[in-house]
Write a protein that holds these residues in place. Structure first.
Motif, mmCIF file in Angstrom:
data_model
loop_
_atom_site.group_PDB
_atom_site.id
_atom_site.type_symbol
_atom_site.label_atom_id
_atom_site.label_comp_id
_atom_site.label_asym_id
_atom_site.label_seq_id
_atom_site.Cartn_x
_atom_site.Cartn_y
_atom_site.Cartn_z
ATOM 1 N N ASN B 95 0.808 -1.216 0.000
ATOM 2 C CA ASN B 95 0.000 0.000 0.000
ATOM 3 C C ASN B 95 0.846 1.274 0.000
ATOM 4 O O ASN B 95 0.337 2.347 0.238
ATOM 5 N N ILE B 96 2.137 1.127 -0.234
ATOM 6 C CA ILE B 96 2.968 2.320 -0.378
ATOM 7 C C ILE B 96 3.774 2.176 -1.670
ATOM 8 O O ILE B 96 3.703 1.148 -2.334
ATOM 9 N N THR B 97 4.534 3.199 -2.011
ATOM 10 C CA THR B 97 5.263 3.118 -3.276
ATOM 11 C C THR B 97 6.525 2.272 -3.125
ATOM 12 O O THR B 97 6.994 1.996 -2.024
ATOM 13 N N GLU B 100 9.197 4.133 -1.240
ATOM 14 C CA GLU B 100 9.028 4.120 0.214
ATOM 15 C C GLU B 100 9.464 2.786 0.793
ATOM 16 O O GLU B 100 10.051 2.728 1.868
ATOM 17 N N TRP B 118 9.572 14.120 -1.855
ATOM 18 C CA TRP B 118 9.319 12.971 -2.700
ATOM 19 C C TRP B 118 10.315 12.826 -3.830
ATOM 20 O O TRP B 118 10.756 11.725 -4.151
ATOM 21 N N ASN B 122 12.455 9.549 -4.296
ATOM 22 C CA ASN B 122 12.364 8.739 -5.510
ATOM 23 C C ASN B 122 13.726 8.632 -6.202
ATOM 24 O O ASN B 122 14.080 7.582 -6.731
ATOM 25 N N PRO B 141 3.151 2.362 -7.321
ATOM 26 C CA PRO B 141 2.604 1.701 -6.137
ATOM 27 C C PRO B 141 3.015 0.226 -6.137
ATOM 28 O O PRO B 141 2.961 -0.437 -7.177
ATOM 29 N N SER D 33 -7.962 4.515 -8.978
ATOM 30 C CA SER D 33 -6.949 4.298 -7.942
ATOM 31 C C SER D 33 -7.576 4.503 -6.572
ATOM 32 O O SER D 33 -8.711 4.929 -6.446
ATOM 33 N N ASN D 34 -6.809 4.202 -5.562
ATOM 34 C CA ASN D 34 -7.315 4.385 -4.211
ATOM 35 C C ASN D 34 -7.163 5.818 -3.741
ATOM 36 O O ASN D 34 -7.495 6.139 -2.626
ATOM 37 N N ALA D 35 -6.616 6.668 -4.630
ATOM 38 C CA ALA D 35 -6.353 8.035 -4.199
ATOM 39 C C ALA D 35 -7.646 8.822 -4.044
ATOM 40 O O ALA D 35 -7.705 9.785 -3.302
ATOM 41 N N ARG D 209 0.413 12.734 3.496
ATOM 42 C CA ARG D 209 1.218 12.679 2.284
ATOM 43 C C ARG D 209 2.695 12.949 2.524
ATOM 44 O O ARG D 209 3.563 12.388 1.875
ATOM 45 N N ARG D 215 3.115 8.681 6.519
ATOM 46 C CA ARG D 215 3.538 7.564 5.678
ATOM 47 C C ARG D 215 3.654 6.294 6.519
ATOM 48 O O ARG D 215 3.314 5.205 6.081
ATOM 49 N N TYR D 218 0.559 4.281 7.093
ATOM 50 C CA TYR D 218 0.270 3.264 6.076
ATOM 51 C C TYR D 218 1.143 2.027 6.282
ATOM 52 O O TYR D 218 0.698 0.898 6.120
ATOM 53 N N ARG D 290 -5.227 1.304 4.262
ATOM 54 C CA ARG D 290 -5.800 1.895 3.042
ATOM 55 C C ARG D 290 -6.805 2.966 3.391
ATOM 56 O O ARG D 290 -7.529 2.870 4.362
ATOM 57 N N GLY D 291 -6.861 3.948 2.528
ATOM 58 C CA GLY D 291 -7.818 5.024 2.723
ATOM 59 C C GLY D 291 -7.091 6.317 2.964
ATOM 60 O O GLY D 291 -5.942 6.468 2.544
ATOM 61 N N HIS D 295 -10.825 10.557 1.922
ATOM 62 C CA HIS D 295 -11.862 9.531 1.905
ATOM 63 C C HIS D 295 -12.825 9.748 3.064
ATOM 64 O O HIS D 295 -14.039 9.726 2.907
#
Ligand SMILES: Nc1ncnc2c1ncn2[C@@H]1O[C@H](COP(=O)(O)OP(=O)(O)OP(=O)(O)O)[C@@H](O)[C@H]1O
Ligand SMILES: Nc1ncnc2c1ncn2[C@@H]1O[C@H](COP(=O)(O)OP(=O)(O)OP(=O)(O)O)[C@@H](O)[C@H]1O
Ligand SMILES: [Mg+2]
Ligand SMILES: [Mg+2]
Lengths: 340, 505, 331, 347
Positions: B95-97, B100, B118, B122, B141, D33-35, D209, D215, D218, D290-291, D295
């Motif tokens: 669920n992260i890139t 990350e 970022w 990256n 992702p 996407s989930n965004a 973000r 981060r 998540y 997630r989320g 959201h």
């Protein structure tokens, strides 16, 4: 009757004053009304020179209230005097049964299921008192309609639907509406006695009906105050009249201030219900009265209706927790009409 | 190049409840070498690596890093000192890139004043990703990556973690190749070869050939101890086998002599079976026949197997079992029809790790250890003990949680779960030997032969081409969701690997 | 591979074999100790609590809560949660109060079966829509509350006709409360069921690893539906007890039992993540919670301090009983 | 060397993430996407569409303003709660926390009970009280390893108790006009609390973000084990999430107090249902990972819009709860419909 007669049927109590435990049960002290009830009950306890007095909070949980009472009875026995505001009327039969079985003394407030009454159930259920919501609803509604000049439209905020006073008060409103053909009821919603919910519902009504709304009737002050908040935020403070019931300090304060548009509320009955209820139960426990011999009007009754609070008398209204006016020696001084 | 080993374990001992995972182990990792570590399941390889990377503490013995004794406070601490590991199970977060993940816990300058930069993150991650090749993009992702690509990211992550220290890193790779395809393995090896220039690498695999082709030095482990150290140039695969299991096994590895001819009556028939990832699949497996279904990634073979077991929906086509049409709408239906299934992801799909050996064994067919509807504890104990003995499951007791068994022993329990049922008719095996040591593999192969002899139809999704060819009566190849060819495969008449391969790719 | 299923190697700290204490803990002894400690604490303040009358009264009070908690425990064992059972008990109570007059004892059976069917509906919806049980049952909590309000016409209903058919539940026999004996009977039957039949294992397997359970041919969906059905049926039974105890029913009578019932399950040592725990320890947990609900009043703690103490004690009780075995989520 | 066969690229059916490369157009990619909480936005659009027939005044600017105002408090609650849920926990205590914070705030601004007059600093005090209660929960979850579900039932009671202690005899009435103005004064047509809520959402989104805290939320929700292995101080972050949730509950409580004008123990009544249902309808998974803040914002607005729409549509009070419950079930089903799959495990 639905509850068996207890073993002590017909006897009056023989407790020594020093043996009596006074127990007041209600929702919780985060509620102004119960603060007043507690003040009244406590004042009575004091007037009898500090017997054991305990306030127990049900926190809106019927099972918990019943459990608390059963536990206290299991421990305290015959000389417990309970003044109970049942969390909802459905717990009352069980409370009565428990009291009857243990030979303790019970006075109840507000709610009881249809068909259940002290006079027909048990001498240990000394009395049931309530406040007649119909005249309250009627009088406050009339004050509201008068302030609107007898014409215009209103919306109404109801209490928790599952609640007798809420229904009585609304019936009073309906009765007044019949007498004022110039007044239209645009809509009614429950806001569950809740201030924030009342504010949201009122806000929605204000957008739905806009300037058509000339008045708001609320079944309780907390909802009336929520409505006032919404009216204020809509910039219509003073233009929309509000009336409600209960006599919360804040509502009385707002009634005094003409700019709020708050036109009426009713005096608080909490202290009387606490103090008188306790004194009636105590009288039975100590043998001063024999419940079985009291007339029906002493067993199930409404408190005398009090005049509504409007701007005319608002400044002379005593605080809800003021117990100095209570007369504990005249047990039936506040009795209004019997509850049939 | 100095002579001090980069890392060294002396007299290392480590016990778990009922098991001694390491006993008096002495190993050293030298600079710029690729060190191989082999041994059967439960030999202690992973534990050794976990000790090296700070995940577990030794009961006794000492760990030396560049000549001085250390006690890591945890994986992160080991990372800071330049030791990093790729775990046997994938541990990327989807669920992260990718970026990350690569720099997780190691964001360093990419987070300034608590804020992510970022572009910087990256860029730094991309540096490591470029190192492992495979056109990985840092900002993707992670959920969008294939299994193999994730493995590459894991390696990149380990390199990134290892380079946190001020020295050349030590990278520990625990079975990195087991889920990779040929070309990907090649890529991985070239990465590691490059890595050797600036790092030391420890590499665990069950594939002898890989180890021999690829390592500078090899330790062989058995029963928690190091039983040998050798240089690939000096030994053969067979010798390694022998050293690992303590006896010469390679001769009868696939138990080919036990292959019995299949009976004529068909047991399982698929006709024109179509699902989301496979089309018009028709095949027949007779009683006593082992059919292997071969195919590369996304060939659809796995979903065919799962469809037979009712685990994925079928759009059209029929499945016939012993002449009766069945429509398995869920695994429960399939099981009641007499089908068993060993999934590829053992820990996720196969085993209830929190339950003990006994409960896992009887989970699918409790009727076999019951009297009427009631479980019969005595009978259950007896039956379970028999199977533990029969399959040589290494477990302290029936009541040991499956979690505490080694991978191979877990797999045996998962297999035995089906064998409890005397009415089992079809067994679907999805890479049943993945991650097993040779000894355990041989046991599983023997078992498959025995089951076939009992009249079962076995659908095998083999882990390797050799395994698929050697174990089966027939080999079917799949490509893009369709069956492309069929080869018969008897004792002494095995199809050629290249022929099979040709029809798969 | 989904992140939820990843099982990277875990740090193992335990090197010795399971100690006796640990085995006692896993057998569910902790809730018993907590219960004993609380009983002793209350009794120390007020020795009259040790009288049979007080203790029996406590058992009677605990009966409906225990029924709800036991049902909840079954659901929690599969790793799910049922937030609707107390609301359903209120609704069932209203239905029973309406029905007793005309149907008599048959109403009891009808209500329990009807409640069970509501549970089946919840289970089926949960399974077929694949919406988490938390949210499905949260929705049904609202639905049941609304239905109770509608069917009770927002009034509480006194049971007169037909009360005899349930009144006996709160009689006592040889001084023992029939109500609690019935609860024990139900619980023992469930315990035996869980122990002697494969169902118990299947439920635990679902709680521990549902995919593996499904891949072992267990009808996971059926069992999950059954578990919600059982929870709802027990809620219906709890409603019968409530009506027998109160002789009346209101739209919200049992609503407030929801959180205490969940607390009872967890205090009993059942892991909220599923797979670990059981019925017997939930009996203990329910008694702990029942005692806590009245104990502070018995001891005479000022009402305003009570919530603080209640909250603190619940947290400590759970800290004592929680099973921290690996794999049990602590989030 | 042997040739190995890898298994078919195995996309785990439980993952709600969608497979790459299927969406070409950028808009679809974003919506898919989930965004973006696409399904919840769809539910919102559906409500608007239905209401435009039933009672068009739903879409009047005045009513949209009302919805915004009524969403402000639960939205702020949802921001804090989102981080707790992202990490796989839950915070049920917010009604109790709000009660304590409401009393604190009301007693610290100019009021009719005492002589305090901290002005807007009282809001900070309310947040601090909330944060302190959150810290109790966070520390307990972290140190004693007890599930947050039950710990926060405990801290809920603790918050209520504190509020009751502070309540005294009457609700303290707010006399501070600048504090009341937060709810009463309108800027660009919307009261201050809506702007505060938007600011909180923006801050929450930035946290999510651009900060380690966000981060790692998540990461921890994705896999606590992995987080631990990577040296993430999971307990500290988890405690921080509860502190944040407590602080936002404190802020929300101050906003609600400004709106109502009294310190009220019942200030949060019913908000737990609205907020949690909103967060879930928005698409934040209760299992964590997630989320996100946006959201949750959309989900909360859905819940408020439903309540608003029912009043506008004149739905009888008796069945409103039923309708609301049914809508929760249906909205959640719609939100999660596309993720359905055989053998998918949902608890
Ligand atoms: N809100 C965000 N959330 C996650 N990632 C972000 C966010 N904003 C930016 N990024 C990432 O940060 C990267 C840096 O953004 P920028 O626009 O500077 O890219 P870039 O420097 O041109 O690309 P790169 O350096 O990766 O080749 C973006 O590619 C994007 O991947
Ligand atoms: N431009 C970007 N560059 C780098 N990473 C990015 C960029 N945009 C998003 N991400 C990352 O990609 C992942 C998925 O993107 P998405 O925008 O959906 O994230 P999210 O909204 O934070 O989480 P969710 O997927 O739960 O909605 C996130 O973890 C985010 O950090
Ligand atoms: Mg290993
Ligand atoms: Mg997002």
């Amino acid at each position: 009757g639905a509850v068996d007669s207890g073993s002590a049927a017909g006897d009056s109590g023989r407790c020594k004053p020093s043996d009596v435990t006074l127990v007041q049960s209600g929702r919780g002290l985060e509620n102004e009304y119960y603060v007043a009830v507690n003040a009244g009950a406590r004042a009575f306890a004091k007037s009898r020179h500090a017997h054991r007095y305990q306030w127990i909070a049900s926190n809106g949980d019927s099972s918990k209230q019943l459990s608390q009472i059963q536990s206290i009875l299991a421990k305290g026995g015959k000389c417990v005097v309970l003044n109970v505001d049942p969390n909802e009327s459905s717990v009352l039969p069980a409370i009565v049964k428990a009291v009857d079985r243990s030979g303790a003394w019970l006075v109840t407030q507000w709610n009881r299921p249809d068909g259940l009454a002290p006079e027909s159930e048990s001498p240990h259920w000394v009395a049931h008192m309530s406040v007649d919501g119909v005249p309250q609803g009627y009088e406050t509604a009339k004050a509201l309609f008068e302030s609107m000049g007898g014409k215009g439209s209103i919306v109404a905020l109801q209490g928790i639907l599952d609640n007798a006073p809420a229904q009585e008060r609304f019936r009073g409103l309906k009765k007044a509406l019949k007498e004022y053909p110039g007044i239209a009821l645009l809509g009614d919603q429950t806001a569950g006695w809740d201030r924030t919910k009342a504010q949201n519902v009122t806000q929605t009504y204000l957008t739905k009906y806009g300037h058509k709304i000339g008045g708001i009737w609320a079944a309780s002050d907390s909802m009336g105050l929520g409505a006032l908040g919404a009216v204020k935020n809509a910039g219509r403070k003073g233009k929309v009249k509000i009336a409600s019931i209960d006599g919360l300090a804040e509502a009385v304060h707002d009634v005094r201030d003409p700019s709020t548009g708050y036109v009426a509320t009713t005096p608080s009955t909490g202290a009387a219900q606490g103090g008188l209820g306790m004194s009636i139960g105590y009288a039975a426990a100590t043998g001063r009265i024999n419940p079985a011999e009291e007339p029906q009007g002493h067993r199930s009754f409404y408190l005398k209706p009090l005049p509504v609070i409007t701007r005319a008398n608002a400044s002379s209204v005593p605080s809800p927790t003021d117990t100095t006016k209570l007369d504990f020696t005249h047990l039936w001084s506040q009795n209004g009409r019997p509850i049939k | 190049m100095s002579d001090t080993p980069v890392m060294e374990l002396r007299g290392a001992t480590k016990s778990f409840p009922g098991v001694r995972a390491l006993s008096d182990v002495h190993v050293e990792i030298r600079q710029h070498e690729v060190l191989g570590l082999i041994g059967e399941n439960g030999a202690g390889k992973s534990t050794l690596l976990k000790v090296l990377c700070g995940l577990q503490r030794l009961d006794s013995g000492s760990l030396l890093l560049r000549g001085s004794e250390v006690a890591f406070q945890g994986v992160a601490d080991a990372n800071r000192k330049g030791v990093a590991m790729v775990f046997q199970e994938q541990s990327l977060l989807e669920n992260i890139t990718v970026a990350e993940n690569v720099l997780l816990g190691n964001e360093g300058p990419s987070v300034r004043f608590g804020l992510y930069r970022w572009s910087d993150l990256n860029r730094r991650a991309q540096k490591y990703l470029d190192l492992v090749g495979g056109s990985l993009r840092a900002a993707t992702p992670t959920s969008r990556l294939s299994f193999a690509k994730r493995q590459m990211v894991e390696v990149a992550k380990a390199i990134a973690s290892g380079e946190r220290g001020h020295h050349e890193p030590v990278i520990l790779l625990d079975e990195p190749t087991s889920v990779l395809e040929h070309s990907e393995i090649e890529t991985l090896f070239s990465i590691v070869r490059e890595l050797r220039e600036r790092a030391s690498v420890v590499f665990v695999s069950h594939r002898m050939e890989e180890v021999l082709a690829f390592c500078d030095r090899v330790y062989v482990m058995r029963d928690g101890g190091v039983v040998g150290e050798c240089h690939p140039a000096d030994v053969t695969t067979d010798q390694l086998f022998a050293m690992m299991v303590g006896q010469d096994l390679s001769a009868g590895y696939y138990h080919e002599s036990d292959q019995r001819p299949a009976q004529s009556r068909p047991r399982l028939e698929l006709s024109n079976l179509t699902g989301t990832t496979f089309h018009d699949v028709s095949l027949t497996i007779a009683r006593g026949e082992v059919v292997s279904l071969m195919g590369v990634q996304e060939s659809g073979r796995e979903d065919v197997a799962r469809a037979v077991f009712g685990a994925v929906p079928v759009k059209s086509g029929t499945i016939t079992l012993d002449g009766r049409r069945i429509r398995p709408r869920s695994p429960a239906h399939a099981v009641r029809a007499g089908i068993g299934y060993v999934p590829s992801e053992r820990k996720v799909d196969g085993a209830v790790l929190g339950m003990d050996v006994r409960e896992n064994l009887t989970l699918a067919h409790p009727g076999q250890v019951s009297r009427g509807p009631l479980l019969d504890p005595a009978r259950e104990r007896r039956t379970v003990q028999e199977w533990i003995g029969d399959l040589r499951v290494r477990t302290p007791s029936q009541h040991t949680p499956l979690r505490d068994l080694s991978g191979g022993n877990q797999q045996k329990v998962v297999l035995a779960k089906w064998l409890l049922d005397p009415d089992l008719r079809v067994l679907v095996l999805d890479t049943p030997t993945r991650g097993l040591d040779v000894g355990a593999k041989a046991d599983v192969y023997a078992l498959i032969r025995r089951l076939a002899a009992r009249g079962l139809a076995v659908l095998l999704l083999a882990d390797t081409l050799d395994e698929g060819i050697a174990m089966s009566h027939r080999v079917l190849t799949m490509k893009d969701g369709r069956i492309t060819d069929e080869f018969t495969s008897g004792v002494g008449s095995r199809p050629r690997r290249t022929d099979v391969l040709e029809r798969m790719v | 591979m989904a992140t939820t299923s990843q099982t990277p190697p875990q740090t193992r700290t335990d090197t010795a074999g399971p100690s006796r204490l640990r085995r006692l803990h896993e057998a569910g002894a902790a809730p018993l100790f907590v219960l004993a400690a609380l009983v002793i604490a209350v009794g120390a303040y007020d020795s009259s609590f040790f009288q049979a009358a007080s203790l029996i009264s406590l058992l009677e009070q605990a009966a409906p809560l225990t029924l709800l908690a036991v049902g909840e425990a079954l659901v929690v064992l599969t790793g799910r949660i049922d937030l609707s059972n107390a609301g359903l008990a209120s609704l069932a109570g209203v239905a029973l109060a309406h029905g007793l007059g005309s149907w008599g004892p048959a109403a009891v059976a009808l209500v329990v079966v009807g409640a069970a069917l509501c549970g089946t509906l919840i289970g089926v919806l949960h399974i077929s829509t694949q919406v988490p049980s938390f949210i499905i049952t949260l929705g049904f909590l609202g639905i049941f509350a609304g239905l109770s309000l509608t069917t009770s016409r927002a009034d509480s209903i006194l049971v007169t006709d037909g009360y005899g058919s349930i009144e006996w539940i709160f009689y006592r026999i040889f001084g023992l409360p029939i109500s609690y004996l019935l609860v024990l009977l139900v619980a023992l039957a469930l315990m035996a069921w869980m122990k002697a039949l494969p169902t118990g294992r299947r439920i635990r397997a679902i709680g521990l690893n549902e995919r593996a359970a499904a891949h072992s041919g267990i009808r996971t969906r059926g069992i999950v539906i059954a578990v919600f059905t059982a929870s709802a049926a027990l809620a219906g039974l709890a409603a019968v007890f409530q009506v027998a105890r109160l002789q009346s029913a209101g739209a919200t009578t049992s609503d407030a039992l929801l959180l205490p019932a969940i607390a009872a399950v967890i205090v009993g040592g059942t892991a909220i993540s599923g797979g670990i725990g059981g019925v017997g320890r939930t009996l203990c947990g329910a008694l702990v919670i029942a005692l806590l609900r009245v104990g502070l009043d018995l001891v005479g703690i000022n009402a305003a301090f009570q919530p603080i103490l209640y909250g603190g004690i619940v947290i400590m009780a759970i800290a004592a009983t929680a099973n921290r075995r690996r794999g049990a989520s602590v989030a | 060397m042997k040739l190995t066969l890898a298994p078919a690229d195995h996309h785990d059916p439980r993952a709600t993430g969608r497979t790459a490369g299927k969406t070409s157009r950028p808009v679809r990619a974003v919506l898919g996407s989930n965004a973006v909480p696409t399904p919840a936005l769809g539910v919102l659009a559906l409500i608007a569409a239905v209401m435009s027939f039933v009672n068009p005044s739903f879409l009047s600017p005045g009513n949209l303003g009302a919805v915004a105002e009524q969403s402000a408090v639960p939205a702020v609650l949802a921001v804090g709660l989102t981080f707790v849920i992202l990490m796989g926990g839950i915070d049920l205590s917010l009604e109790g926390t709000m009660a304590a914070a409401s009393l604190t705030t009301a007693l610290l601004v100019a009021n009719d009970r005492n002589t305090m007059d901290l002005g807007l600093w009282a809001i900070a005090a309310g947040c601090a009280v909330g944060a302190a209660i959150g810290l109790v929960a966070g520390a307990t979850v972290g140190l004693l390893r007890v599930p947050s579900f039950i710990v926060t039932i405990g801290t809920w009671q603790i918050g209520l108790g504190i509020a009751q202690l502070l309540f005294g005899d009457t609700p303290p009435r707010v006399a501070d006009e600048s504090f009341r103005a937060l709810a009463e004064h309108r800027t660009a047509g919307l009261p201050g609390i809506v702007w505060i809520a938007l600011l909180v959402v923006a801050v929450g989104w930035t946290l999510q973000r651009y900060t380690r805290f966000g981060r790692y939320a998540y990461v921890i929700g994705g896999s606590e084990e992995t987080a631990l292995l990577s040296g993430v101080p999971v307990r500290a972050y988890r405690a921080a999430a509860f502190v944040l949730a407590g602080a936002t509950a404190g802020l929300a409580s101050a906003m609600a107090t400004a709106r109502s004008g009294v310190g009220d123990v019942g200030v949060g009544t019913g908000l737990l249902f609205t907020t949690i249902a909103g967060v879930v309808i928005g698409g934040t998974l209760l299992t964590g990972g997630r989320g996100g803040v946006l959201h949750s914002l959309v989900g909360v607005v859905v819940m408020v819009a439903i309540a608003n729409a029912m009043v506008l549509a004149g739905v009888s009070s008796y069945i409103q709860q039923t309708v609301q419950g049914a809508v929760v079930v249906i909205a959640a089903s719609l939100t999660l419909w596309r993720a359905r799959q055989r053998l998918r495990v949902i608890k």
